[in-house]
Design an enzyme around this catalytic site. Structure first.
Site, mmCIF file in Angstrom:
data_model
loop_
_atom_site.group_PDB
_atom_site.id
_atom_site.type_symbol
_atom_site.label_atom_id
_atom_site.label_comp_id
_atom_site.label_asym_id
_atom_site.label_seq_id
_atom_site.Cartn_x
_atom_site.Cartn_y
_atom_site.Cartn_z
ATOM 1 N N ASN A 1 1.000 -0.945 -0.062
ATOM 2 C CA ASN A 1 0.004 -0.104 -0.015
ATOM 3 C C ASN A 1 0.765 1.384 0.012
ATOM 4 O O ASN A 1 0.531 2.350 -0.450
ATOM 5 C CB ASN A 1 -0.955 0.104 0.980
ATOM 6 C CG ASN A 1 -0.129 -0.350 2.579
ATOM 7 O OD1 ASN A 1 0.743 -0.725 2.504
ATOM 8 N ND2 ASN A 1 -1.145 -0.340 3.605
ATOM 9 N N GLY B 1 3.845 3.662 -1.094
ATOM 10 C CA GLY B 1 4.784 4.020 -2.299
ATOM 11 C C GLY B 1 5.745 5.017 -1.940
ATOM 12 O O GLY B 1 5.508 6.205 -1.655
ATOM 13 N N GLN C 1 3.092 4.831 5.608
ATOM 14 C CA GLN C 1 1.831 5.488 5.954
ATOM 15 C C GLN C 1 1.839 6.801 6.895
ATOM 16 O O GLN C 1 2.880 7.258 6.640
ATOM 17 C CB GLN C 1 0.681 4.730 6.518
ATOM 18 C CG GLN C 1 0.025 3.608 5.515
ATOM 19 C CD GLN C 1 1.000 2.466 5.361
ATOM 20 O OE1 GLN C 1 1.099 1.681 6.304
ATOM 21 N NE2 GLN C 1 1.220 1.896 4.006
ATOM 22 N N THR D 1 -5.141 2.687 7.818
ATOM 23 C CA THR D 1 -4.578 1.382 7.260
ATOM 24 C C THR D 1 -4.971 0.462 8.410
ATOM 25 O O THR D 1 -5.535 0.738 9.458
ATOM 26 C CB THR D 1 -3.455 1.545 6.597
ATOM 27 O OG1 THR D 1 -2.937 0.388 5.881
ATOM 28 C CG2 THR D 1 -2.513 1.831 7.958
HETATM 29 P P1 GDP Z 1 6.120 8.946 0.969
HETATM 30 O O1 GDP Z 1 5.050 7.934 0.698
HETATM 31 O O2 GDP Z 1 5.922 9.594 1.972
HETATM 32 O O3 GDP Z 1 7.474 8.392 0.566
HETATM 33 O O4 GDP Z 1 5.970 9.868 -0.011
HETATM 34 P P2 GDP Z 1 5.609 9.939 -1.775
HETATM 35 O O5 GDP Z 1 7.068 9.297 -2.389
HETATM 36 O O6 GDP Z 1 4.456 9.107 -1.666
HETATM 37 O O7 GDP Z 1 5.362 11.371 -2.153
HETATM 38 C C1 GDP Z 1 6.124 12.229 -1.818
HETATM 39 C C2 GDP Z 1 6.023 12.904 -3.333
HETATM 40 O O8 GDP Z 1 6.584 14.159 -3.122
HETATM 41 C C3 GDP Z 1 7.114 12.133 -4.160
HETATM 42 O O9 GDP Z 1 6.812 12.417 -5.593
HETATM 43 C C4 GDP Z 1 8.344 12.955 -4.055
HETATM 44 O O10 GDP Z 1 9.275 12.771 -5.066
HETATM 45 C C5 GDP Z 1 8.018 14.525 -3.781
HETATM 46 N N1 GDP Z 1 8.806 15.268 -2.889
HETATM 47 C C6 GDP Z 1 9.394 14.857 -1.695
HETATM 48 N N2 GDP Z 1 9.808 15.903 -1.342
HETATM 49 C C7 GDP Z 1 9.522 16.975 -1.980
HETATM 50 C C8 GDP Z 1 10.086 18.359 -2.076
HETATM 51 O O11 GDP Z 1 10.582 18.915 -1.152
HETATM 52 N N3 GDP Z 1 9.482 19.286 -2.931
HETATM 53 C C9 GDP Z 1 8.968 18.691 -4.026
HETATM 54 N N4 GDP Z 1 8.339 19.360 -4.967
HETATM 55 N N5 GDP Z 1 8.586 17.293 -4.149
HETATM 56 C C10 GDP Z 1 8.968 16.466 -3.211
HETATM 57 P P1 IMO Z 2 2.984 5.641 2.131
HETATM 58 O O1 IMO Z 2 3.714 4.986 2.941
HETATM 59 C C1 IMO Z 2 -1.000 7.363 1.553
HETATM 60 C C2 IMO Z 2 -4.410 4.628 2.391
HETATM 61 C C3 IMO Z 2 -5.270 4.495 1.487
HETATM 62 C C4 IMO Z 2 -6.628 4.323 2.313
HETATM 63 C C5 IMO Z 2 -6.350 3.854 3.633
HETATM 64 C C6 IMO Z 2 -6.327 2.121 3.692
HETATM 65 O O2 IMO Z 2 3.210 5.726 0.709
HETATM 66 O O3 IMO Z 2 2.716 6.902 2.775
HETATM 67 P P2 IMO Z 2 -4.914 0.226 2.565
HETATM 68 O O4 IMO Z 2 -4.744 -0.213 1.209
HETATM 69 O O5 IMO Z 2 -3.833 0.422 3.713
HETATM 70 O O6 IMO Z 2 -5.893 -0.637 3.332
HETATM 71 O O7 IMO Z 2 -6.009 1.664 2.670
HETATM 72 O O8 IMO Z 2 -5.007 4.141 3.655
HETATM 73 N N1 IMO Z 2 -2.957 4.512 2.321
HETATM 74 C C7 IMO Z 2 -2.001 5.438 2.050
HETATM 75 N N2 IMO Z 2 -2.399 6.868 1.829
HETATM 76 N N3 IMO Z 2 0.059 6.871 1.520
HETATM 77 C C8 IMO Z 2 0.215 5.490 1.943
HETATM 78 O O9 IMO Z 2 1.580 4.849 2.091
HETATM 79 C C9 IMO Z 2 -1.074 4.606 2.257
HETATM 80 N N4 IMO Z 2 -1.068 3.435 2.552
HETATM 81 C C10 IMO Z 2 -2.646 3.259 2.635
HETATM 82 O O10 IMO Z 2 -5.385 5.590 0.536
HETATM 83 O O11 IMO Z 2 -7.368 5.335 2.392
HETATM 84 MG MG MG Z 3 3.634 7.065 -0.724
#
Ligand code: GDP
Ligand code: IMO
Ligand code: MG
Length: 454
Positions: free
Chosen positions: A44, A46, A230, A245
């Protein structure tokens, strides 16, 4: 953490509703760690890592894997889809990252079966308008089986035949549920079994008792980093239940997941965006459903790393952040995506919520029906309307951006120790001269220069 002692471990968690930029921060801080550990959730999650022209999306594997010296562990509170994990390993290996020799999976982790995925989809469909908006990766059903004490654990991966037999037993029960309760297609058991057995044979070498190995790092004074998936507001117990979650996203879960004493856990950094996003259903008091929300989504590229879904966007919610800081025991905040606010004339921050009778509360209530009756109380701050992307020191930020950071610190009651001004590893600086800020500078291998060029 106010002594001069160097902490042996550091935990990085999400301080909002996920996607705060944990992947970026964990990668950054892994330059000098010996071990990185994912302790909750599954695919879940990313987690994005970017540097130079490289781009990785991690789902199961700790974001520390990109640094070649880091040993990576996946804890028992994780849920593992064998085929998907192998896909992730192969994709990293294809991108030149050596994974197999330094990735370890707790033998106590829970296995996600194909029928868990099918059940996740069927249950979401049955919820209709009240759906949670899960990632449909089988996360909830797998954890449910764990609590129901019929889950398969990763130790079975070391005996593929027995694993296949046990999986068929459990999937048969799932198929009955799919057909009888949800009128859904059952999962083909022969194919599922073959795929599971093949995946088990490849994953078997990774399966181990991880606790002693992690303790060994700590005994040798090697820095260790725990990565939560999360975020606090999605935590099964402290989040906006039931729109959460199915695992704990809090730092204490790291000890439980790894089977190590809680006393070994060091300080916690909570990653928070300079605004807020949420994917899926559930309350979001500061959500912007207007052009301002569209602007944040576009400028911040707010589309899910896992599902590609557009993320809901809104103003920074200091009341929710205050709550997250309290229950997560945050020692510092890593503030990300400051650059996304660059074009705004004014920026709003919710500092509390107002009851219909006029009283103001400073943290979100657990009762979601009550929460729905409250209005955020906003304070308006001036924007800076200039480019902060890639800024590497506090002095180079416009005065309004510095004031914005100070305002958030005062509101949340936790210092900002890292500021991120772009998606790339080096677009970050540590703030202040606290022990924690010094530790972060050290772990990142110095923050003034690019951390690692390839
Ligand atoms: P995570 O799940 O907490 O690891 O976050 P994600 O990777 O799902 O989403 C964060 C997004 O923001 C990614 O596309 C990163 O490349 C981007 N990101 C992280 N820090 C920054 C920042 O300071 N500025 C911008 N513009 N993008 C960022
Ligand atoms: P990272 O680690 C954002 C959200 C889903 C849904 C709820 C339950 O990238 O921050 P699930 O599939 O876990 O049963 O879904 O939790 N959710 C997230 N939202 N970032 C995540 O992970 C998430 N993992 C689950 O969108 O609302
Ligand atoms: Mg993420």
């Amino acid at each position: 953490m106010e002594s001069n002692q160097q902490p042996g471990s550091l935990t990085v968690i999400g301080g909002q509703w996920g996607d705060e930029g944990k992947g970026k921060i964990v990668d950054l801080l892994s330059a000098r760690v010996a071990a990185a550990i994912r302790y909750n959730g599954g695919n879940n999650a990313g987690h994005t890592v970017k540097f130079a022209d490289r781009h990785f999306a991690l789902h199961f594997i700790p974001s520390g894997i990109i640094h070649p010296q880091v040993r990576c562990y996946m804890g028992s509170w994780m849920v593992i889809d064998p085929k998907e994990l192998l896909g992730e390993i192969d994709s990293l290996q294809d991108q030149g990252i050596d994974v197999m020799r330094r990735l370890f999976l707790s033998e106590r982790a829970t296995i996600i079966l194909p029928t868990h995925r099918a059940l996740d989809g069927a249950r979401e469909a049955a919820r209709g308008a009240g759906s949670i908006g899960t990632t449909k990766r089988g996360i909830g059903p797998a954890y449910q089986d764990r609590a129901q004490r019929r889950a398969l654990t990763a130790t079975l991966l070391t005996d593929p035949k027995r694993f296949g037999e046990r999986a068929v037993q459990v999937m048969t029960a799932h198929n009955r549920e799919l057909e009888l309760l949800y009128d859904a297609e059952p999962v083909g058991l022969d194919t599922a079994r073959d795929e599971l057995e093949a995946a088990a044979a490849r994953l078997a070498p990774l399966v181990t008792e991880i606790g002693p190995k992690i303790l060994e790092h700590l005994t040798h004074q090697e820095p260790v980093l725990f990565e939560g998936a999360q975020g606090v507001m999605l935590d099964l117990f402290q989040g906006t239940y039931p729109f959460v979650t199915s695992s704990s996203c809090l730092p204490g879960a790291a000890a439980i997941s790894c089977g190590i004493p809680v006393q070994t856990l060091g300080p916690t950094v909570g990653v928070m965006k300079a605004y807020v996003t949420r994917v899926g259903g559930g309350p979001f008091p500061t959500e912007l459903t207007n052009a301002a929300g569209d602007h944040l989504r576009k400028r911040g590229n707010e589309f899910g790393t896992t599902t590609g879904r557009p993320r809901r966007c809104g103003w920074f919610d200091a009341a929710a952040a205050r709550f997250a800081a309290r229950v997560g025991g945050l020692d510092g905040i890593a503030l990300t995506k400051l650059d996304v606010l660059d074009d705004l004339d004014e920026i709003q921050v919710a500092v509390g919520y107002r009851h219909p009778d006029g009283t103001i509360i400073t943290e979100p209530p657990s009762d979601l029906e009550k929460l729905a009756t409250l209005d955020p109380v906003y304070e308006t701050l001036p924007g800076w309307r200039s480019n902060t992307a890639g800024t590497l020191e506090i002095e180079s930020l416009p005065a309004q951006a510095r004031a914005y950071i100070s305002f958030l610190e005062r509101q949340v009651g936790v210092p900002v120790v890292l500021v991120s001004t772009g998606p790339r590893r080096k677009e970050t600086f540590a703030l202040g001269d606290s022990n924690l800020a010094s530790t972060l500078r050290r772990l990142a291998g110095g923050l003034d220069q690019p951390i690692q060029k390839r």
